[in-house]
Design an enzyme around this catalytic site. Structure first.
Site, PDB file in Angstrom:
ATOM      1  N   SER A  44      15.423   3.370  10.387  1.00  8.69           N
ATOM      2  CA  SER A  44      15.710   2.965   9.002  1.00  8.69           C
ATOM      3  C   SER A  44      15.063   3.955   8.019  1.00  8.69           C
ATOM      4  O   SER A  44      15.645   4.279   6.981  1.00  8.69           O
ATOM      5  CB  SER A  44      15.153   1.569   8.723  1.00  8.69           C
ATOM      6  OG  SER A  44      16.054   0.579   9.149  1.00  8.69           O
ATOM      7  N   HIS A  85       0.833  -1.203   0.000  1.00  7.27           N
ATOM      8  CA  HIS A  85       0.000   0.000   0.000  1.00  7.27           C
ATOM      9  C   HIS A  85       0.862   1.245   0.000  1.00  7.27           C
ATOM     10  O   HIS A  85       0.420   2.315  -0.394  1.00  7.27           O
ATOM     11  CB  HIS A  85      -0.954   0.000   1.199  1.00  7.27           C
ATOM     12  CG  HIS A  85      -0.264   0.002   2.517  1.00  7.27           C
ATOM     13  ND1 HIS A  85       0.376  -1.103   3.014  1.00  7.27           N
ATOM     14  CD2 HIS A  85      -0.093   0.976   3.445  1.00  7.27           C
ATOM     15  CE1 HIS A  85       0.904  -0.810   4.201  1.00  7.27           C
ATOM     16  NE2 HIS A  85       0.635   0.438   4.472  1.00  7.27           N
ATOM     17  N   LYS A  88       3.373  -2.800  11.771  1.00  4.53           N
ATOM     18  CA  LYS A  88       4.295  -1.963  12.548  1.00  4.53           C
ATOM     19  C   LYS A  88       4.502  -0.602  11.875  1.00  4.53           C
ATOM     20  O   LYS A  88       4.398   0.443  12.514  1.00  4.53           O
ATOM     21  CB  LYS A  88       5.630  -2.720  12.616  1.00  4.53           C
ATOM     22  CG  LYS A  88       6.604  -2.239  13.617  1.00  4.53           C
ATOM     23  CD  LYS A  88       7.847  -3.133  13.611  1.00  4.53           C
ATOM     24  CE  LYS A  88       7.526  -4.585  13.929  1.00  4.53           C
ATOM     25  NZ  LYS A  88       8.717  -5.433  14.019  1.00  4.53           N
ATOM     26  N   ASP A 140       3.455   5.293  11.692  1.00  4.47           N
ATOM     27  CA  ASP A 140       3.372   6.253  10.585  1.00  4.47           C
ATOM     28  C   ASP A 140       4.660   6.367   9.780  1.00  4.47           C
ATOM     29  O   ASP A 140       5.133   7.471   9.491  1.00  4.47           O
ATOM     30  CB  ASP A 140       2.952   7.640  11.111  1.00  4.47           C
ATOM     31  CG  ASP A 140       1.498   7.656  11.545  1.00  4.47           C
ATOM     32  OD1 ASP A 140       0.675   7.029  10.859  1.00  4.47           O
ATOM     33  OD2 ASP A 140       1.191   8.269  12.588  1.00  4.47           O
ATOM     34  N   LYS A 156       9.710  -9.084   4.534  1.00  4.10           N
ATOM     35  CA  LYS A 156      10.736  -9.716   5.365  1.00  4.10           C
ATOM     36  C   LYS A 156      11.514 -10.683   4.503  1.00  4.10           C
ATOM     37  O   LYS A 156      10.987 -11.199   3.510  1.00  4.10           O
ATOM     38  CB  LYS A 156      10.081 -10.478   6.540  1.00  4.10           C
ATOM     39  CG  LYS A 156      11.005 -10.726   7.701  1.00  4.10           C
ATOM     40  CD  LYS A 156      11.171  -9.505   8.595  1.00  4.10           C
ATOM     41  CE  LYS A 156      12.138  -9.735   9.718  1.00  4.10           C
ATOM     42  NZ  LYS A 156      12.102  -8.629  10.694  1.00  4.10           N
ATOM     43  N   LYS A 164       9.377  -2.658   3.374  1.00  2.00           N
ATOM     44  CA  LYS A 164      10.522  -2.618   4.292  1.00  2.00           C
ATOM     45  C   LYS A 164      10.469  -3.796   5.234  1.00  2.00           C
ATOM     46  O   LYS A 164       9.389  -4.199   5.683  1.00  2.00           O
ATOM     47  CB  LYS A 164      10.405  -1.311   5.091  1.00  2.00           C
ATOM     48  CG  LYS A 164      11.621  -0.911   5.833  1.00  2.00           C
ATOM     49  CD  LYS A 164      12.553  -0.070   4.979  1.00  2.00           C
ATOM     50  CE  LYS A 164      13.883   0.171   5.644  1.00  2.00           C
ATOM     51  NZ  LYS A 164      14.742  -1.009   5.682  1.00  2.00           N
TER      52      LYS A 164
HETATM   53  P1  NAD Z   1      20.538 -10.870  17.343  1.00  2.00           P
HETATM   54  O1  NAD Z   1      20.888 -12.078  16.582  1.00  2.00           O
HETATM   55  O2  NAD Z   1      21.423  -9.669  17.281  1.00  2.00           O
HETATM   56  O3  NAD Z   1      20.332 -11.180  18.906  1.00  2.00           O
HETATM   57  C1  NAD Z   1      19.567 -12.239  19.399  1.00  2.00           C
HETATM   58  C2  NAD Z   1      20.141 -12.619  20.765  1.00  2.00           C
HETATM   59  O4  NAD Z   1      19.304 -13.582  21.367  1.00  2.00           O
HETATM   60  C3  NAD Z   1      21.546 -13.218  20.654  1.00  2.00           C
HETATM   61  O5  NAD Z   1      22.360 -12.669  21.663  1.00  2.00           O
HETATM   62  C4  NAD Z   1      21.285 -14.720  20.852  1.00  2.00           C
HETATM   63  O6  NAD Z   1      22.388 -15.387  21.419  1.00  2.00           O
HETATM   64  C5  NAD Z   1      20.109 -14.692  21.806  1.00  2.00           C
HETATM   65  N1  NAD Z   1      19.295 -15.898  21.758  1.00  2.00           N
HETATM   66  C6  NAD Z   1      18.937 -16.622  20.684  1.00  2.00           C
HETATM   67  N2  NAD Z   1      18.160 -17.644  21.041  1.00  2.00           N
HETATM   68  C7  NAD Z   1      18.017 -17.577  22.379  1.00  2.00           C
HETATM   69  C8  NAD Z   1      17.325 -18.358  23.343  1.00  2.00           C
HETATM   70  N3  NAD Z   1      16.617 -19.425  22.997  1.00  2.00           N
HETATM   71  N4  NAD Z   1      17.403 -17.979  24.637  1.00  2.00           N
HETATM   72  C9  NAD Z   1      18.114 -16.899  25.005  1.00  2.00           C
HETATM   73  N5  NAD Z   1      18.785 -16.124  24.134  1.00  2.00           N
HETATM   74  C10 NAD Z   1      18.744 -16.461  22.842  1.00  2.00           C
HETATM   75  O7  NAD Z   1      19.065 -10.511  16.858  1.00  2.00           O
HETATM   76  P2  NAD Z   1      18.313  -9.140  17.037  1.00  2.00           P
HETATM   77  O8  NAD Z   1      18.491  -8.345  15.801  1.00  2.00           O
HETATM   78  O9  NAD Z   1      18.647  -8.548  18.366  1.00  2.00           O
HETATM   79  O10 NAD Z   1      16.810  -9.637  17.017  1.00  2.00           O
HETATM   80  C11 NAD Z   1      16.177 -10.162  18.174  1.00  2.00           C
HETATM   81  C12 NAD Z   1      14.669 -10.118  17.960  1.00  2.00           C
HETATM   82  O11 NAD Z   1      14.270  -8.761  17.737  1.00  2.00           O
HETATM   83  C13 NAD Z   1      14.135 -10.916  16.769  1.00  2.00           C
HETATM   84  O12 NAD Z   1      12.859 -11.389  17.074  1.00  2.00           O
HETATM   85  C14 NAD Z   1      14.034  -9.854  15.688  1.00  2.00           C
HETATM   86  O13 NAD Z   1      13.113 -10.189  14.662  1.00  2.00           O
HETATM   87  C15 NAD Z   1      13.560  -8.677  16.511  1.00  2.00           C
HETATM   88  N6  NAD Z   1      13.795  -7.359  15.910  1.00  2.00           N
HETATM   89  C16 NAD Z   1      15.033  -6.977  15.533  1.00  2.00           C
HETATM   90  C17 NAD Z   1      15.221  -5.710  14.998  1.00  2.00           C
HETATM   91  C18 NAD Z   1      16.586  -5.181  14.627  1.00  2.00           C
HETATM   92  O14 NAD Z   1      16.683  -3.991  14.305  1.00  2.00           O
HETATM   93  N7  NAD Z   1      17.643  -5.958  14.701  1.00  2.00           N
HETATM   94  C19 NAD Z   1      14.133  -4.853  14.825  1.00  2.00           C
HETATM   95  C20 NAD Z   1      12.863  -5.276  15.242  1.00  2.00           C
HETATM   96  C21 NAD Z   1      12.720  -6.531  15.782  1.00  2.00           C
END
Ligand code: NAD
Length: 468
Positions: free
Chosen positions: A361, A63, A92, A97, A104, A68
């Site tokens: 972003s 839309h 999200k 906004d 993804k 992203k």
């Molecule tokens: P990342 O890989 O940098 O960090 C994930 C962390 O969680 C690591 O330190 C890993 O060792 C730990 N981990 C993995 N499995 C685990 C478990 N079972 N128990 C405990 N710790 C565990 O990833 P991230 O970018 O920080 O993303 C984390 C979450 O946030 C995901 O769901 C991702 O989709 C979401 N997210 C990330 C962003 C971003 O900007 N990176 C933005 C929005 C949402």
């Protein structure tokens, strides 16, 4: 109770929220479904032969363009998960906004199995496969980091795209989350965690909401357990500890946890983890080898910041936190969500709370398209105006303005100031929209459904205005 899949759960939330709206017949089904799924398999040659990799890029809603959403590297990823995450991105972006559609991507890989050179070859090839089909493009589809990827992968992808499209002056805007010296923006690497902090701060500004969660007063002294000290969890825990005086009483990682009732020094724990691979041996807390049961430890706020599906129908009845702040995407399953709601646990939902990454972003994308650092034109002019104000105050009053105050008046906003200001404004405003809908519509049972309802309304308006 058997758990719904991640995608089924997201769609259930969607259905519940849609029931509270008056959409034209059929439009809801269009918004809910993913528009397209691109799955690719490609070989990479190694010394001992070829290996075939599988990747996805899912576009949920167009839309607004570009769409992203991050690209994750994970061994256990599948299409259901990528579709669910793409849908969450649409909702999200609408909530905060940000004028993007949702998408993804994922590559089925354990980055730990490959050296840096191999990772670069694999990432560049994946980027080429995506760009060839329009799934990376500054105007159509702009990935970002997620689990298992970071600035390094984004720099490789941007460079690969630029090589493919050397005449595209906006090529750098094809991905966000790049290193600052490669077209990135200050504050992006901390943005999602910073957004979690700002979202929690906004929640705690509303004393009725805090009371509804069975707590009182502000964030200071609150006991927080965080799961995952990665790109999201680390800055979130660090800022909450250092700037809001919250007590981080537990840090849960996949290979062990750290507990301390008086609070953990997050920065010191992170440095230990980086140096030693786990928290074992760190003196600022008690090391526990099995972290999963500790999600059920007593605390005020539980911040799952690792991955989806961590709080399930099985452990939800034993969760003791008053608030679950969803820093990860989908950390609470649909079944667990129902149980927790009945138990009065307040969930601050992922579609709002972890939106900081996509907000910044968006700022990075704008910076790339405008080809100028935020604040570059106005900063010194603002400083000059501040200086005049200080001089005027001192001349008129005959007194000098106290040093720290004078410095604050004189300060001109640089890129990081502007990014933080824009993020703070967005997180505050979005929470206020969500709570307003939650409090004013009795058919909306929780903050998550309120968030979905807001998102669906905004996306449906965009669809209707442009002609579906
Ligand atoms: P990342 O890989 O940098 O960090 C994930 C962390 O969680 C690591 O330190 C890993 O060792 C730990 N981990 C993995 N499995 C685990 C478990 N079972 N128990 C405990 N710790 C565990 O990833 P991230 O970018 O920080 O993303 C984390 C979450 O946030 C995901 O769901 C991702 O989709 C979401 N997210 C990330 C962003 C971003 O900007 N990176 C933005 C929005 C949402």
């Amino acid at each position: 109770m058997s758990e719904l899949s991640f995608l089924e759960g997201v769609n259930r939330y969607y259905d519940l929220a849609e029931q509270s709206l008056d959409l034209p017949p059929g439009l809801g089904a269009k918004i809910k479904a993913c528009n397209s799924v691109f799955m690719v398999r490609f070989p990479i040659g190694f010394r001992d032969g070829y290996k075939v990799f599988t990747g996805w890029r899912v576009v949920h809603s167009e839309h607004f363009l570009p769409v992203k959403g991050g690209i994750r590297y994970s061994e256990i990823v599948d299409q259901d998960e990528v579709e669910a995450l793409a849908a969450l991105m649409s909702y999200k972006c609408a909530i905060v906004d940000v004028p993007f559609g949702g998408a993804k991507g994922a590559l089925k890989i354990n980055p730990g199995d490959y050296d840096d050179t191999s990772m670069e070859r694999i990432t560049r090839r994946f980027a080429r496969e995506l760009a060839n089909k329009g799934y990376i493009s500054p105007s159509l589809n702009v990935p970002a980091p997620d689990m298992g990827t970071g600035e390094r992968e984004m720099a490789w992808m941007a460079d690969e795209y630029r090589r493919m499209e050397p005449t595209d002056i906006n090529a750098m805007a094809c991905v966000t989350g790049k290193p600052v010296n490669q077209g990135g923006i200050l504050g992006r690497s901390e943005a999602t965690g910073r957004g979690v902090q700002l979202g929690l701060r906004e929640f705690f500004r509303h004393s009725e909401d805090v009371k509804r969660a069975g707590l009182n007063n502000g964030l200071a002294g609150k006991r927080i357990i965080i799961q995952g000290l990665g790109k999201v969890g680390y800055p979130a825990a660090k800022f909450l500890h250092e700037e809001d005086d919250a007590r981080i009483t537990g840090i849960l990682e996949y290979n062990g946890a750290l507990l301390h009732p008086d609070g953990i020094d997050v920065e010191a724990a992170k440095q230990w983890q980086l140096a030693h691979g786990s928290f074992e041996g760190f003196e600022g807390g008690t090391f526990v080898p099995d972290s999963t049961p500790l999600l059920e430890e007593d605390c005020d706020i539980l911040i799952p910041a690792a991955m989806e599906g961590q709080i399930t129908s099985e452990n939800a009845p034993r969760i003791k936190a008053n608030i679950i702040a969803e820093a990860a995407n989908g950390p609470v399953t649909y079944g667990a969500h129902q149980i927790l709601r009945e138990r009065g646990v307040v969930i601050i939902p992922d579609i709002y709370l972890n939106a900081g990454g996509v907000v910044v972003s968006y700022f990075e994308w704008i910076k790339n398209l405008s080809h100028i650092r935020l604040g570059r034109l106005g900063r010194r002019a603002d400083e000059a105006r501040g200086d005049h104000i200080v001089t005027a105050l001192e001349t008129m009053s005959g007194k000098s303005v106290p040093g720290e105050l004078a410095d604050r008046i004189r300060h001109g906003a640089g890129e990081l100031d502007l990014v933080r200001s824009g993020l703070d404004d967005t997180m505050r405003d979005a929470y206020q929209q969500i709570r307003e809908v939650y409090l004013s519509r009795k058919e909306i049972p929780d903050l998550r459904t309120a968030g979905f309802a807001i998102a669906i309304e905004k996306i449906s308006r965009a669809n209707i205005m442009m002609g579906v």
